[in-house]
Design an enzyme around this catalytic site. Structure first.
Site, mmCIF file in Angstrom:
data_model
loop_
_atom_site.group_PDB
_atom_site.id
_atom_site.type_symbol
_atom_site.label_atom_id
_atom_site.label_comp_id
_atom_site.label_asym_id
_atom_site.label_seq_id
_atom_site.Cartn_x
_atom_site.Cartn_y
_atom_site.Cartn_z
ATOM 1 C CD GLU A 1 -45.722 0.952 10.582
ATOM 2 O OE1 GLU A 1 -46.639 0.671 9.518
ATOM 3 O OE2 GLU A 1 -45.936 1.917 11.273
ATOM 4 C CB CYS B 1 -45.851 -3.001 2.578
ATOM 5 S SG CYS B 1 -45.145 -1.316 2.875
HETATM 6 P P1 NAD Z 1 -41.251 -11.341 7.679
HETATM 7 O O1 NAD Z 1 -42.233 -11.121 8.451
HETATM 8 O O2 NAD Z 1 -40.833 -12.686 7.166
HETATM 9 O O3 NAD Z 1 -39.625 -10.874 8.449
HETATM 10 C C1 NAD Z 1 -39.522 -9.644 8.838
HETATM 11 C C2 NAD Z 1 -38.456 -9.652 9.788
HETATM 12 O O4 NAD Z 1 -38.801 -10.680 10.972
HETATM 13 C C3 NAD Z 1 -37.150 -10.381 9.347
HETATM 14 O O5 NAD Z 1 -36.016 -9.463 9.950
HETATM 15 C C4 NAD Z 1 -36.901 -11.564 9.791
HETATM 16 O O6 NAD Z 1 -35.760 -12.083 10.036
HETATM 17 C C5 NAD Z 1 -37.848 -11.674 11.147
HETATM 18 N N1 NAD Z 1 -38.577 -12.807 11.339
HETATM 19 C C6 NAD Z 1 -39.060 -13.727 10.381
HETATM 20 N N2 NAD Z 1 -39.578 -14.867 11.118
HETATM 21 C C7 NAD Z 1 -39.292 -14.774 12.386
HETATM 22 C C8 NAD Z 1 -39.850 -15.282 13.542
HETATM 23 N N3 NAD Z 1 -40.466 -16.500 13.363
HETATM 24 N N4 NAD Z 1 -39.408 -14.820 14.859
HETATM 25 C C9 NAD Z 1 -39.076 -13.625 15.035
HETATM 26 N N5 NAD Z 1 -38.530 -12.770 13.791
HETATM 27 C C10 NAD Z 1 -38.691 -13.279 12.618
HETATM 28 O O7 NAD Z 1 -41.449 -10.021 6.268
HETATM 29 P P2 NAD Z 1 -40.554 -10.146 5.215
HETATM 30 O O8 NAD Z 1 -40.746 -11.054 4.121
HETATM 31 O O9 NAD Z 1 -39.226 -9.643 5.466
HETATM 32 O O10 NAD Z 1 -41.418 -8.692 4.572
HETATM 33 C C11 NAD Z 1 -42.365 -8.881 3.731
HETATM 34 C C12 NAD Z 1 -43.648 -8.480 4.629
HETATM 35 O O11 NAD Z 1 -43.630 -7.242 5.408
HETATM 36 C C13 NAD Z 1 -44.985 -8.293 3.629
HETATM 37 O O12 NAD Z 1 -46.002 -8.900 4.311
HETATM 38 C C14 NAD Z 1 -45.055 -6.731 3.736
HETATM 39 O O13 NAD Z 1 -46.311 -6.251 3.562
HETATM 40 C C15 NAD Z 1 -44.415 -6.447 5.080
HETATM 41 N N6 NAD Z 1 -43.954 -5.043 5.120
HETATM 42 C C16 NAD Z 1 -44.812 -4.132 5.727
HETATM 43 C C17 NAD Z 1 -44.506 -2.851 5.558
HETATM 44 C C18 NAD Z 1 -45.200 -1.608 6.256
HETATM 45 O O14 NAD Z 1 -44.475 -0.749 6.618
HETATM 46 N N7 NAD Z 1 -46.354 -1.813 6.943
HETATM 47 C C19 NAD Z 1 -43.223 -2.459 4.820
HETATM 48 C C20 NAD Z 1 -42.580 -3.383 4.362
HETATM 49 C C21 NAD Z 1 -42.850 -4.655 4.324
#
Ligand code: NAD
Length: 469
Positions: free
Chosen positions: A210, A244
């Site tokens: 997502e 998002c």
């Molecule tokens: P992110 O990708 O930075 O982090 C998401 C999760 O991944 C966190 O739990 C983080 O600890 C983990 N993570 C981060 N780097 C990692 C790595 N290198 N390896 C493994 N895990 C890792 O996202 P965010 O900043 O927390 O959220 C914002 C993003 O999420 C935006 O792009 C937003 O659009 C998207 N989002 C999408 C939805 C949806 O339903 N489609 C909903 C909410 C947010």
């Protein structure tokens, strides 16, 4: 060996014991999750306020109510969803039973983001429990207070043999992903989504991703400008723009922009008062790094409304940018903050061409009082979801599958789609052990004269169709 290998193997042993399979067990865990939401409501409000000054009203609507709605929808329908689906049979299997069993995958990993840290962890969890899986949850480390609350209290409500919360930053999550899970459900950015999918590929683990992206919002010339301004501003500035499914930018004619700007100015004051910084209903950017990134996007185009910032508080005013060019920084990445750029297009077809020239978004918004305009955009574009004449509201219906396409994601969830996402569709044929003479035509030594009989017994025939119907 990964530090979490022992946890994963403990959960897998619990899953193999069959404990999570009975309907009563799943219902009991879901009811316990409901108690967590009720009893920890105040703690959730306090933790989200401490993390990003999330207005309590927004937490009620977007975290608690959505989880409660998903939970109730699942509790109301789980019995029906779990039923085996019997399928059409061929002649050879007429006396047998052929069905699809919704089988749990096993041990599932759910990784959540920070922007709706309760909703985006628990809504997938509801689907995973409903489908009979064991679950490792990994909340975002960015929203520290919610992470701590979930890690310390949620396991007390759920069966600890089968459900666990792991707190981890990037490095530890990388190690966690070395384990073999049976399904991975990830919500977050497209770049991390790629990392997660690569890790999953090592074990051929299926994934739901997502992700985010830039959601276009086309405003046609025929619409009620005041209503559009209210609905777009609400969607954009809710949670200080860190949503998002927020409308990321507006496409409209130059004439519409002239009308929309004063309407947006008026509605922003109506929503947040003359100084939004003092409004209890306007949140803050989650962290310093995120603040710096969003603040840098303010330099695109010309600031028509807002633009004020305060690094100390991580405050960015509700902002509208005009004269934005396609190659400006604000148009190169998902904004994920309270900034709304307006770009002008000459017609609905220009808007469609603009949208189709970019990555497919998570959701596409269209405002028009003309049905043919809405229909044209719906038919000529592609996106994860679509919502006409409003923003975000499509998410409130659990029976609408939610998910992206292309760069905005892979797979879908909410309601029945969640249950199906976390279930393997296992095909089952239960044949009788006797009546062996009926099988003779298929065995060697092959007798060509038996082929027509075998084909008649097993081959699907084309149905007679009437071209006029
Ligand atoms: P992110 O990708 O930075 O982090 C998401 C999760 O991944 C966190 O739990 C983080 O600890 C983990 N993570 C981060 N780097 C990692 C790595 N290198 N390896 C493994 N895990 C890792 O996202 P965010 O900043 O927390 O959220 C914002 C993003 O999420 C935006 O792009 C937003 O659009 C998207 N989002 C999408 C939805 C949806 O339903 N489609 C909903 C909410 C947010």
């Amino acid at each position: 060996m990964s530090p979490h290998a022992e946890l994963v193997s403990r959960l897998r042993a619990a899953w193999l014991s069959g404990k999570t399979r009975p309907t009563e067990y799943r219902l009991a865990q879901l009811e316990a999750l409901g108690r967590f939401l009720d009893e920890k409501k105040q703690d959730i409000l306090e933790a989200t306020a401490a993390d990003m000054r999330k207005p309590p009203f927004e937490v009620e609507v977007s975290e608690l109510s959505i989880c409660r709605s998903e939970l109730n929808h699942t509790l109301n329908n789980l019995g029906a969803w779990m039923k085996d689906k019997h399928v059409e049979k061929n002649w050879a299997t007429q006396l047998d039973s052929a069905f699809i069993r919704k089988d749990p995958y096993g041990v599932v990993l759910i990784i959540g983001p920070w922007n709706y840290p309760i909703n985006l962890l628990l809504v997938p969890l509801i689907g995973a429990i409903a489908a009979g899986n064991c679950v490792v949850m990994k909340p975002s480390e960015i929203t520290r207070n919610v992470e701590r609350l979930v890690a310390e209290t949620l396991p007390r409500y759920l069966d600890e043999d089968c459900f666990a919360v792991v707190t981890a930053g990037v490095e530890e999550t990388t190690r966690l992903l070395e384990n073999k899970f049976d399904y991975i459900f990830f919500t977050g950015s497209s770049s991390v989504g790629r990392i997660v999918m690569t890790a999953a590929a090592k074990h051929l683990t299926p994934v739901t991703l997502e992700l985010g992206g830039k959601n276009p919002c086309y405003v046609s010339d025929s619409c009620d400008v005041q209503n559009v301004a209210r609905r777009v501003a609400w969607g954009r500035f809710f949670n200080a723009g860190q949503t998002c499914v927020a409308p990321d930018y507006v496409l409209c004619s130059a004439e519409m922009q002239e009308k929309l700007l004063p309407a947006l100015r008026e509605v922003i004051t109506e929503f947040y008062g003359p100084n939004p910084r003092e409004s209890p209903d306007f949140g803050r950017i989650v962290g310093d790094r995120q603040f710096q990134r969003v603040q840098a996007l303010l330099h695109s185009g010309h600031t028509a409304i807002g633009g004020q910032t305060d690094a100390e508080e991580r405050y960015i005013a509700p902002t509208v940018l005009v004269e934005v060019q396609q190659d400006d920084p604000v148009m190169q990445e998902e904004i994920f903050g309270p900034i709304l750029p307006i770009l002008t297009v000459a017609s609905v077809d220009d808007a469609i061409a603009f949208i189709n020239a970019r990555e497919r978004p998570l959701v596409l918004y269209v405002f028009s009082s003309r049905k043919e305009v809405v229909k044209r955009v719906l038919e000529r574009t592609s996106s994860g979801g679509f919502c006409a004449n409003d923003t975000i509201m499509h998410m409130t219906i659990p029976s609408l599958p939610f998910g992206g396409i292309g760069q905005s994601g892979l797979g879908r969830y909410h309601g029945r789609s969640s249950f199906e996402t976390f279930s393997h569709q296992r095909s089952a044929l239960l044949r009788g052990a006797g009546r062996e003479s009926l099988n003779t035509p298929r065995y060697p030594p092959y007798a060509p004269h038996r082929l027509p009989l075998l084909r008649a017994a097993t081959e699907t025939k084309r149905r007679a169709t009437c071209l006029l119907l």
